[in-house]
Every structure is written in structure tokens, then in C-alpha cells.
Design a protein around this motif. Sequence first.
Motif, PDB file in Angstrom:
ATOM      1  N   ALA A 199       0.825  -1.192   0.000  1.00 27.00           N
ATOM      2  CA  ALA A 199       0.000   0.000   0.000  1.00 27.00           C
ATOM      3  C   ALA A 199       0.869   1.256   0.000  1.00 27.00           C
ATOM      4  CB  ALA A 199      -0.937  -0.003   1.198  1.00 27.00           C
ATOM      5  N   VAL A 200       1.970   1.236   0.733  1.00 24.12           N
ATOM      6  CA  VAL A 200       2.868   2.393   0.792  1.00 24.12           C
ATOM      7  C   VAL A 200       3.470   2.657  -0.587  1.00 24.12           C
ATOM      8  CG1 VAL A 200       5.030   3.251   1.780  1.00 24.12           C
ATOM      9  CG2 VAL A 200       3.379   2.076   3.230  1.00 24.12           C
ATOM     10  N   ILE A 201       3.837   1.603  -1.281  1.00 27.15           N
ATOM     11  CA  ILE A 201       4.424   1.761  -2.627  1.00 27.15           C
ATOM     12  C   ILE A 201       3.390   2.351  -3.582  1.00 27.15           C
ATOM     13  CG2 ILE A 201       5.352   0.507  -4.608  1.00 27.15           C
ATOM     14  CD1 ILE A 201       6.576  -1.474  -2.535  1.00 27.15           C
ATOM     15  N   PHE A 202       2.171   1.825  -3.551  1.00 23.32           N
ATOM     16  CA  PHE A 202       1.125   2.347  -4.420  1.00 23.32           C
ATOM     17  C   PHE A 202       0.859   3.821  -4.096  1.00 23.32           C
ATOM     18  CE2 PHE A 202      -1.364  -0.998  -6.841  1.00 23.32           C
ATOM     19  CZ  PHE A 202      -0.322  -1.903  -6.859  1.00 23.32           C
ATOM     20  N   ASP A 203       0.810   4.144  -2.800  1.00 21.08           N
ATOM     21  CA  ASP A 203       0.574   5.522  -2.386  1.00 21.08           C
ATOM     22  C   ASP A 203       1.695   6.438  -2.882  1.00 21.08           C
ATOM     23  OD1 ASP A 203      -0.910   7.550  -0.856  1.00 21.08           O
ATOM     24  OD2 ASP A 203       0.853   7.523   0.466  1.00 21.08           O
ATOM     25  N   ARG A 204       2.926   5.977  -2.749  1.00 19.28           N
ATOM     26  CA  ARG A 204       4.089   6.762  -3.176  1.00 19.28           C
ATOM     27  C   ARG A 204       4.026   7.045  -4.688  1.00 19.28           C
ATOM     28  NH1 ARG A 204       9.094   3.785  -1.372  1.00 19.28           N
ATOM     29  NH2 ARG A 204       8.133   4.168   0.638  1.00 19.28           N
ATOM     30  N   LEU A 205       3.434   6.127  -5.443  1.00 18.73           N
ATOM     31  CA  LEU A 205       3.339   6.295  -6.894  1.00 18.73           C
ATOM     32  C   LEU A 205       1.998   6.897  -7.322  1.00 18.73           C
ATOM     33  CD1 LEU A 205       4.971   2.898  -7.921  1.00 18.73           C
ATOM     34  CD2 LEU A 205       6.011   5.175  -8.003  1.00 18.73           C
ATOM     35  N   ASP A 206       1.209   7.348  -6.352  1.00 20.53           N
ATOM     36  CA  ASP A 206      -0.103   7.963  -6.614  1.00 20.53           C
ATOM     37  C   ASP A 206      -1.079   7.021  -7.315  1.00 20.53           C
ATOM     38  OD1 ASP A 206       0.538  10.406  -5.408  1.00 20.53           O
ATOM     39  OD2 ASP A 206       1.530  11.113  -7.246  1.00 20.53           O
ATOM     40  N   ILE A 207      -0.934   5.736  -7.062  1.00 20.65           N
ATOM     41  CA  ILE A 207      -1.893   4.754  -7.590  1.00 20.65           C
ATOM     42  C   ILE A 207      -2.995   4.614  -6.547  1.00 20.65           C
ATOM     43  CG2 ILE A 207      -2.230   2.378  -8.358  1.00 20.65           C
ATOM     44  CD1 ILE A 207       0.784   2.311  -9.037  1.00 20.65           C
ATOM     45  N   ALA A 208      -4.233   4.769  -6.967  1.00 23.44           N
ATOM     46  CA  ALA A 208      -5.374   4.764  -6.046  1.00 23.44           C
ATOM     47  C   ALA A 208      -5.436   3.450  -5.262  1.00 23.44           C
ATOM     48  CB  ALA A 208      -6.674   4.971  -6.815  1.00 23.44           C
ATOM     49  N   PRO A 209      -5.741   3.523  -3.972  1.00 27.87           N
ATOM     50  CA  PRO A 209      -5.816   2.309  -3.141  1.00 27.87           C
ATOM     51  C   PRO A 209      -6.860   1.310  -3.642  1.00 27.87           C
ATOM     52  CG  PRO A 209      -6.424   4.261  -1.861  1.00 27.87           C
ATOM     53  CD  PRO A 209      -5.981   4.726  -3.203  1.00 27.87           C
ATOM     54  N   GLN A 210      -7.872   1.821  -4.352  1.00 24.67           N
ATOM     55  CA  GLN A 210      -8.893   0.917  -4.896  1.00 24.67           C
ATOM     56  C   GLN A 210      -8.286  -0.054  -5.915  1.00 24.67           C
ATOM     57  OE1 GLN A 210      -9.076   4.195  -4.713  1.00 24.67           O
ATOM     58  NE2 GLN A 210     -10.930   4.741  -3.578  1.00 24.67           N
ATOM     59  N   GLN A 211      -7.235   0.389  -6.598  1.00 21.35           N
ATOM     60  CA  GLN A 211      -6.602  -0.494  -7.576  1.00 21.35           C
ATOM     61  C   GLN A 211      -5.868  -1.641  -6.868  1.00 21.35           C
ATOM     62  OE1 GLN A 211      -4.661   1.326 -11.068  1.00 21.35           O
ATOM     63  NE2 GLN A 211      -5.396   3.272 -10.235  1.00 21.35           N
ATOM     64  N   LEU A 212      -5.219  -1.333  -5.761  1.00 23.65           N
ATOM     65  CA  LEU A 212      -4.566  -2.387  -4.987  1.00 23.65           C
ATOM     66  C   LEU A 212      -5.610  -3.349  -4.438  1.00 23.65           C
ATOM     67  CD1 LEU A 212      -2.151  -3.735  -3.639  1.00 23.65           C
ATOM     68  CD2 LEU A 212      -2.358  -2.078  -1.772  1.00 23.65           C
ATOM     69  N   HIS A 213      -6.699  -2.809  -3.924  1.00 22.27           N
ATOM     70  CA  HIS A 213      -7.776  -3.652  -3.397  1.00 22.27           C
ATOM     71  C   HIS A 213      -8.327  -4.559  -4.497  1.00 22.27           C
ATOM     72  CE1 HIS A 213     -11.109  -4.891  -0.887  1.00 22.27           C
ATOM     73  NE2 HIS A 213     -11.932  -4.593  -1.880  1.00 22.27           N
ATOM     74  N   ALA A 214      -8.581  -4.005  -5.668  1.00 20.28           N
ATOM     75  CA  ALA A 214      -9.097  -4.805  -6.785  1.00 20.28           C
ATOM     76  C   ALA A 214      -8.094  -5.892  -7.183  1.00 20.28           C
ATOM     77  CB  ALA A 214      -9.410  -3.901  -7.978  1.00 20.28           C
ATOM     78  N   LEU A 215      -6.835  -5.535  -7.180  1.00 17.70           N
ATOM     79  CA  LEU A 215      -5.800  -6.500  -7.546  1.00 17.70           C
ATOM     80  C   LEU A 215      -5.760  -7.658  -6.547  1.00 17.70           C
ATOM     81  CD1 LEU A 215      -3.352  -7.372  -9.205  1.00 17.70           C
ATOM     82  CD2 LEU A 215      -1.981  -5.788  -7.886  1.00 17.70           C
ATOM     83  N   LEU A 216      -5.797  -7.339  -5.257  1.00 17.03           N
ATOM     84  CA  LEU A 216      -5.748  -8.391  -4.236  1.00 17.03           C
ATOM     85  C   LEU A 216      -7.016  -9.234  -4.233  1.00 17.03           C
ATOM     86  CD1 LEU A 216      -4.018  -6.465  -1.317  1.00 17.03           C
ATOM     87  CD2 LEU A 216      -3.009  -8.149  -2.876  1.00 17.03           C
ATOM     88  N   GLN A 217      -8.135  -8.676  -4.698  1.00 14.02           N
ATOM     89  CA  GLN A 217      -9.389  -9.430  -4.779  1.00 14.02           C
ATOM     90  C   GLN A 217      -9.325 -10.504  -5.869  1.00 14.02           C
ATOM     91  OE1 GLN A 217     -12.066  -9.287  -2.637  1.00 14.02           O
ATOM     92  NE2 GLN A 217     -10.598  -8.048  -1.511  1.00 14.02           N
ATOM     93  N   GLU A 218      -8.349 -10.392  -6.769  1.00 11.42           N
ATOM     94  CA  GLU A 218      -8.187 -11.399  -7.828  1.00 11.42           C
ATOM     95  C   GLU A 218      -7.845 -12.764  -7.221  1.00 11.42           C
ATOM     96  OE1 GLU A 218      -8.460 -11.149 -11.276  1.00 11.42           O
ATOM     97  OE2 GLU A 218      -9.264  -9.133 -10.988  1.00 11.42           O
ATOM     98  N   GLY A 219      -7.249 -12.752  -6.014  1.00 10.78           N
ATOM     99  CA  GLY A 219      -6.911 -14.007  -5.336  1.00 10.78           C
ATOM    100  C   GLY A 219      -5.761 -14.724  -6.035  1.00 10.78           C
ATOM    101  N   GLY A 220      -5.667 -16.006  -5.800  1.00 12.64           N
ATOM    102  CA  GLY A 220      -4.623 -16.812  -6.425  1.00 12.64           C
ATOM    103  C   GLY A 220      -3.234 -16.285  -6.136  1.00 12.64           C
ATOM    104  N   ALA A 221      -2.449 -16.140  -7.196  1.00 11.70           N
ATOM    105  CA  ALA A 221      -1.052 -15.724  -7.069  1.00 11.70           C
ATOM    106  C   ALA A 221      -0.908 -14.296  -6.542  1.00 11.70           C
ATOM    107  CB  ALA A 221      -0.349 -15.856  -8.413  1.00 11.70           C
ATOM    108  N   ALA A 222      -1.966 -13.502  -6.607  1.00 13.45           N
ATOM    109  CA  ALA A 222      -1.886 -12.121  -6.118  1.00 13.45           C
ATOM    110  C   ALA A 222      -1.556 -12.071  -4.627  1.00 13.45           C
ATOM    111  CB  ALA A 222      -3.191 -11.379  -6.386  1.00 13.45           C
ATOM    112  N   HIS A 223      -1.825 -13.166  -3.900  1.00 14.59           N
ATOM    113  CA  HIS A 223      -1.518 -13.178  -2.461  1.00 14.59           C
ATOM    114  C   HIS A 223      -0.017 -13.044  -2.206  1.00 14.59           C
ATOM    115  CE1 HIS A 223      -0.409 -17.387  -3.061  1.00 14.59           C
ATOM    116  NE2 HIS A 223       0.223 -17.309  -1.911  1.00 14.59           N
ATOM    117  N   ASN A 224       0.813 -13.325  -3.213  1.00 16.51           N
ATOM    118  CA  ASN A 224       2.264 -13.162  -3.048  1.00 16.51           C
ATOM    119  C   ASN A 224       2.643 -11.715  -2.756  1.00 16.51           C
ATOM    120  OD1 ASN A 224       3.520 -15.838  -3.515  1.00 16.51           O
ATOM    121  ND2 ASN A 224       2.459 -15.673  -5.479  1.00 16.51           N
TER     122      ASN A 224
END
Length: 183
Positions: free
Chosen positions: A1-26
Motif C-alpha cells: 500500500a505504501v508503494i502504491f501511495d508513493r506512486l499515486d496509484i489509487a488504493p482501490q486499484q490495490l484492493h481490486a488486484l488483491l481481490q483477484e486471489g490466487g497468485a496475487a496473495h504473493n
Amino acid sequence: AVIFDRLDIAPQQLHALLQEGGAAHNLKKIHPGQTLRLQTDAEDNLLKLEYRIDQLSAMEISRQGDDYEIVTYHRTPERRAANASGIIHNSLFLSAQNAGLSDNLTMELANIFGWDIDFALDIRKDDHFKLLYEEIYRNGEKIKDGEILAAEFVNDGEVYRAVRYTNPETNRTEYYTPEGKSM
């Protein structure tokens, strides 16, 4: 989350990415010092993320419309047999280091014979050891030691031998004497 914030990527995008499950848990297992490569568009939307999970695995995440495609790559390592031997002059650890063994292999050697030899009290000058073990390579570069395949330890003139065996029925791996006795 800190990396996404530092790059001005919206937290919703990280949330959506992690909701994909599977390998995203890495992505939840990232440690300091590991590297992520990210590509964003002009509106700071994540387009692509590359993450080297470990020395043999990596994953690539690409945006596909509103979803993400996650591809994980696994390289099969090359296993090479190696051997080492040493004579104990002071301690097992010093002799093992002089033989080129890692601390992990030395500990594994001691664990294999730990029921038969007290490495704190029974070691004698001129005791000696030999072992056959695996080294793990990727692209011709050694990345780590593998398992001990066979070992011999001579303690006060008595010879102890161990051979690694995996039972195909139970898939359990243990060390045995050449006569088949569990160690």
C-alpha cells in the motif's frame, strides 16, 4: 500500500488486484529489499506489475480492462551432485567450513547422525566425514545447497553411514543406514 501511495496509484486499484486471489496473495509477502517493477498510464492507473517472488519464481500482473491477468513463472532448477570431506582437528563446524560446507549443511549432517553421535561430547581429533549432496543452480549460477544424499561419519574409529530415501507410497523422506535401518 505504501508503494502504491508513493506512486499515486489509487488504493482501490490495490484492493481490486488483491481481490483477484490466487497468485496475487504473493504481494502480501513482500519484504524490504525486494523489487517491484510497475508501469502506469498518464492517469496513474496500474497497467503492469512485475515481482520476483524468489530465485525461481516470478509473477507478472497486467491490466485487462477492469480486471487483471496474473501469470506466474516457475523455473525448474538444475540439481548437481557435489561432495565434500573433512578431518576434524578442532570442531565439526571449523572442519566443515574448511571443506566448503555451509552452516545449513553442517547442521543437517549433525542432525542426521544426532541419535548415534553426541557432537558436543563424542567428537575426537581425527574423526572424519564424507558427504554427497545436491547444489541447486539457475542459469548456471549456484543459488543454494540442496539436500544431503548420503553421508559417512567416522567417530572414534566407528563408521556411521546414512542414505537419503523417499518412500514412493508415503512420499516421506528419511535417512537410513545402508542396511535399511531408520536413522
